[in-house]
Motif scaffolding. Structure first.
Motif, mmCIF file in Angstrom:
data_model
loop_
_atom_site.group_PDB
_atom_site.id
_atom_site.type_symbol
_atom_site.label_atom_id
_atom_site.label_comp_id
_atom_site.label_asym_id
_atom_site.label_seq_id
_atom_site.Cartn_x
_atom_site.Cartn_y
_atom_site.Cartn_z
ATOM 1 N N ILE A 141 98.395 5.266 65.231
ATOM 2 C CA ILE A 141 99.000 6.579 65.041
ATOM 3 C C ILE A 141 100.458 6.429 64.637
ATOM 4 C CG2 ILE A 141 97.409 7.598 66.744
ATOM 5 C CD1 ILE A 141 99.794 8.195 68.503
ATOM 6 N N SER A 142 100.916 7.435 63.925
ATOM 7 C CA SER A 142 102.307 7.491 63.489
ATOM 8 C C SER A 142 102.793 8.899 63.831
ATOM 9 C CB SER A 142 102.353 7.221 61.984
ATOM 10 O OG SER A 142 103.610 7.552 61.457
ATOM 11 N N VAL A 143 104.002 8.970 64.347
ATOM 12 C CA VAL A 143 104.539 10.264 64.764
ATOM 13 C C VAL A 143 105.848 10.496 64.038
ATOM 14 C CG1 VAL A 143 105.366 11.654 66.726
ATOM 15 C CG2 VAL A 143 103.596 9.896 67.090
ATOM 16 N N SER A 144 106.038 11.687 63.470
ATOM 17 C CA SER A 144 107.396 12.026 63.040
ATOM 18 C C SER A 144 107.916 13.112 63.961
ATOM 19 C CB SER A 144 107.461 12.404 61.567
ATOM 20 O OG SER A 144 106.783 13.576 61.338
ATOM 21 N N LEU A 145 109.140 12.896 64.428
ATOM 22 C CA LEU A 145 109.752 13.748 65.445
ATOM 23 C C LEU A 145 111.139 14.163 64.993
ATOM 24 C CD1 LEU A 145 110.093 14.803 68.445
ATOM 25 C CD2 LEU A 145 110.946 12.515 68.997
ATOM 26 N N MET A 146 111.469 15.434 65.139
ATOM 27 C CA MET A 146 112.860 15.859 65.012
ATOM 28 C C MET A 146 113.232 16.660 66.248
ATOM 29 S SD MET A 146 113.100 19.103 62.327
ATOM 30 C CE MET A 146 114.876 19.200 62.395
ATOM 31 N N LEU A 147 114.466 16.474 66.704
ATOM 32 C CA LEU A 147 115.023 17.298 67.768
ATOM 33 C C LEU A 147 116.247 17.993 67.180
ATOM 34 C CD1 LEU A 147 114.979 14.604 70.607
ATOM 35 C CD2 LEU A 147 113.436 16.546 70.437
ATOM 36 N N TRP A 176 114.960 5.334 63.978
ATOM 37 C CA TRP A 176 115.679 6.476 64.541
ATOM 38 C C TRP A 176 116.973 6.762 63.771
ATOM 39 C CZ3 TRP A 176 119.386 5.593 69.124
ATOM 40 C CH2 TRP A 176 119.885 6.808 69.607
ATOM 41 N N SER A 177 117.219 8.032 63.485
ATOM 42 C CA SER A 177 118.476 8.474 62.875
ATOM 43 C C SER A 177 119.050 9.624 63.680
ATOM 44 C CB SER A 177 118.251 8.979 61.448
ATOM 45 O OG SER A 177 117.578 8.028 60.680
ATOM 46 N N LEU A 178 120.369 9.735 63.711
ATOM 47 C CA LEU A 178 121.044 10.729 64.550
ATOM 48 C C LEU A 178 122.126 11.406 63.705
ATOM 49 C CD1 LEU A 178 121.592 11.863 67.405
ATOM 50 C CD2 LEU A 178 122.945 9.819 67.866
ATOM 51 N N TYR A 179 122.129 12.747 63.671
ATOM 52 C CA TYR A 179 123.007 13.479 62.761
ATOM 53 C C TYR A 179 123.879 14.522 63.451
ATOM 54 C CZ TYR A 179 119.638 11.578 59.387
ATOM 55 O OH TYR A 179 118.825 10.756 58.651
ATOM 56 N N PRO A 180 125.161 14.224 63.692
ATOM 57 C CA PRO A 180 126.102 15.254 64.140
ATOM 58 C C PRO A 180 126.509 16.077 62.909
ATOM 59 C CG PRO A 180 126.917 12.994 64.552
ATOM 60 C CD PRO A 180 125.796 12.903 63.588
ATOM 61 N N LEU A 181 126.302 17.389 62.954
ATOM 62 C CA LEU A 181 126.616 18.243 61.794
ATOM 63 C C LEU A 181 127.843 19.063 62.152
ATOM 64 C CD1 LEU A 181 122.920 18.830 61.254
ATOM 65 C CD2 LEU A 181 124.434 17.974 59.466
ATOM 66 N N ILE A 183 116.175 8.223 72.511
ATOM 67 C CA ILE A 183 116.401 9.171 71.408
ATOM 68 C C ILE A 183 116.989 10.478 71.948
ATOM 69 C CG2 ILE A 183 115.183 10.628 69.721
ATOM 70 C CD1 ILE A 183 113.232 8.184 69.368
ATOM 71 N N THR A 184 116.400 10.984 73.028
ATOM 72 C CA THR A 184 116.853 12.269 73.569
ATOM 73 C C THR A 184 118.246 12.140 74.169
ATOM 74 O OG1 THR A 184 114.546 12.655 74.111
ATOM 75 C CG2 THR A 184 116.126 14.224 74.985
ATOM 76 N N SER A 185 118.510 11.031 74.850
ATOM 77 C CA SER A 185 119.828 10.848 75.464
ATOM 78 C C SER A 185 120.914 10.678 74.404
ATOM 79 C CB SER A 185 119.815 9.642 76.411
ATOM 80 O OG SER A 185 118.852 9.840 77.419
ATOM 81 N N GLY A 186 120.619 9.968 73.319
ATOM 82 C CA GLY A 186 121.596 9.820 72.230
ATOM 83 C C GLY A 186 121.949 11.171 71.621
ATOM 84 N N TRP A 187 120.919 11.969 71.419
ATOM 85 C CA TRP A 187 121.089 13.329 70.867
ATOM 86 C C TRP A 187 121.940 14.177 71.823
ATOM 87 C CZ3 TRP A 187 117.384 17.376 72.692
ATOM 88 C CH2 TRP A 187 117.374 18.542 71.928
ATOM 89 N N LEU A 188 121.689 14.076 73.122
ATOM 90 C CA LEU A 188 122.472 14.831 74.114
ATOM 91 C C LEU A 188 123.903 14.328 74.204
ATOM 92 C CD1 LEU A 188 119.878 15.260 77.007
ATOM 93 C CD2 LEU A 188 120.902 17.051 75.585
ATOM 94 N N MET A 189 124.109 12.995 74.060
ATOM 95 C CA MET A 189 125.474 12.446 74.118
ATOM 96 C C MET A 189 126.327 13.045 73.005
ATOM 97 S SD MET A 189 124.623 8.437 74.821
ATOM 98 C CE MET A 189 126.218 7.861 74.214
ATOM 99 N N VAL A 190 125.767 13.126 71.795
ATOM 100 C CA VAL A 190 126.519 13.703 70.684
ATOM 101 C C VAL A 190 126.700 15.201 70.916
ATOM 102 C CG1 VAL A 190 126.562 14.064 68.193
ATOM 103 C CG2 VAL A 190 125.708 11.919 69.122
ATOM 104 N N GLN A 225 128.394 20.874 68.096
ATOM 105 C CA GLN A 225 127.478 21.996 68.310
ATOM 106 C C GLN A 225 126.089 21.748 67.724
ATOM 107 O OE1 GLN A 225 127.843 25.861 66.008
ATOM 108 N NE2 GLN A 225 128.657 26.522 67.982
ATOM 109 N N HIS A 226 126.052 21.458 66.434
ATOM 110 C CA HIS A 226 124.776 21.338 65.728
ATOM 111 C C HIS A 226 124.448 19.849 65.556
ATOM 112 C CE1 HIS A 226 122.299 22.464 61.835
ATOM 113 N NE2 HIS A 226 121.543 22.010 62.811
ATOM 114 N N VAL A 227 123.453 19.383 66.271
ATOM 115 C CA VAL A 227 123.072 17.964 66.234
ATOM 116 C C VAL A 227 121.558 17.879 66.057
ATOM 117 C CG1 VAL A 227 123.196 15.718 67.389
ATOM 118 C CG2 VAL A 227 124.846 17.506 67.990
ATOM 119 N N THR A 228 121.127 17.075 65.097
ATOM 120 C CA THR A 228 119.688 16.820 64.960
ATOM 121 C C THR A 228 119.443 15.313 65.036
ATOM 122 O OG1 THR A 228 119.599 16.545 62.561
ATOM 123 C CG2 THR A 228 119.490 18.803 63.381
#
Lengths: 210, 210
Positions: free
Chosen positions: A86-92, A129-134, A182-189, A194-197
């Motif tokens: 299986i392969s999963v694509s995920l965005m938060l 994994w990629s992390l985007y502070p907007l 992944i979730t913790s990195g997103w929360l750290m940013v 404000q807008h982080v994906t």
């Protein structure tokens, strides 16, 4: 720490939905039986403190960060137990509620400081994994890469970091540890932006690796 | 137009690789025969003006924007012709070469003004698309959402826009038109922002839709 101005939203106005905290994910099963496997997993996973909408491309989930990750981890675990590749694509995403519009008070932040934690799943995952502070208007000393490096250091300390690659960081480990990273990195940013994906592609039960 | 400073790189220093122009994509085939179908498509697609590296999670492609999209469109078209349900996750990135590091002169921009164009494929696609300008220091009047709205307007004019949804814009149409929309939106933002990424998930031959 970054020094740009942050206005914390008053507590009474904060809900995951009005701050746009949510996820989209697509689970792909490389099997002729994919429809049954996916529908069975979706119907057997209780929706605890999340709202879930499945459309022809992905499944949208909103709720607290922990509730979202509990739900997604549980669906992936059920599908992975089929033993198929299986392969999963995920965005938060956080900080951009609504549909196209991002109507939030300028620089408002809500940050959840509860650490994300999941029980070990027994399922090994390889993820990119990629992390985007907007971010729009910040102090001159701000660099969006600093937030990203901090999240990668967190992954290194957690033991899920495998290597850096073009455009992505590769993570490896138990599904729970990779989702926590992944979730913790997103929360750290999200503490300062404000807008982080964040986006990730997971490979599970791959014949390439066995 | 946004008014923040842009330093165009001297022409002689510009190559797609040193500006980090590239893509990662994963094609998922919901069939027991997925390995054969994917490997056959990859080996039958000529690598014209692109460098391609496939790893266990995704395939990395670098070259000019047009060459990258030609290659990816051709691989997807071959796999879609199997008639199986397929799902594709695609990311395009520019302005952050190397691996973790983003070593480019500050605010340097290279922008390719050639319109992206692909021959119609005959393959209908439904896609969910996100676009991320990653910007650090800008004029106070800059809003990253303006760039995104401009790209969505472009999709509306092109006829590929279906609807706006949480965190994504839904596109529908021939594979060629959808890839042109995504790549052109990414290039439009790249005229003023150095580091720009875009992500999309495609659904093709879905039984949900027939």
């Amino acid at each position: 720490m970054n020094k740009h101005t942050i206005n914390h939203l008053p507590n009474q106005t904060i809900t995951p939905e009005n701050f746009g905290i949510g996820a989209r994910f697509t689970v792909n099963v490389m099997s002729n039986d994919y429809v049954d496997i996916i529908l069975t997993a979706l119907s057997n996973t209780p929706k605890i403190d999340v709202a879930v909408i499945t459309d022809p491309v992905s499944t949208y989930v909103t709720g607290s960060e922990q509730a979202i990750v509990n739900y997604i981890g549980s669906v992936i675990q059920k599908i992975a137990s089929s033993q198929h590749h299986i392969s999963v694509s995920l965005m938060l995403s956080r900080g951009c509620p609504g549909e196209v519009t991002c109507q939030l008070p300028d620089n408002s932040i809500i940050s959840s400081m509860n650490p994300i934690s999941l029980p070990p799943s027994g399922i090994e995952v390889l993820a990119q994994w990629s992390l985007y502070p907007l971010i729009d208007s910040v102090n001159e000393s701000y660099s969006h890469m600093d937030d990203i490096y901090r999240a990668i250091d967190y992954a290194k300390n957690k033991g899920t970091y495998k290597r850096s690659h073009h455009y992505v960081t590769e993570l490896e480990g138990d599904l729970a540890a990779v989702l926590e990273t992944i979730t913790s990195g997103w929360l750290m940013v999200g503490k300062t932006v404000q807008h982080v994906t964040t986006h990730a592609t997971f490979s599970i039960n791959s014949p390439t690796r066995s």
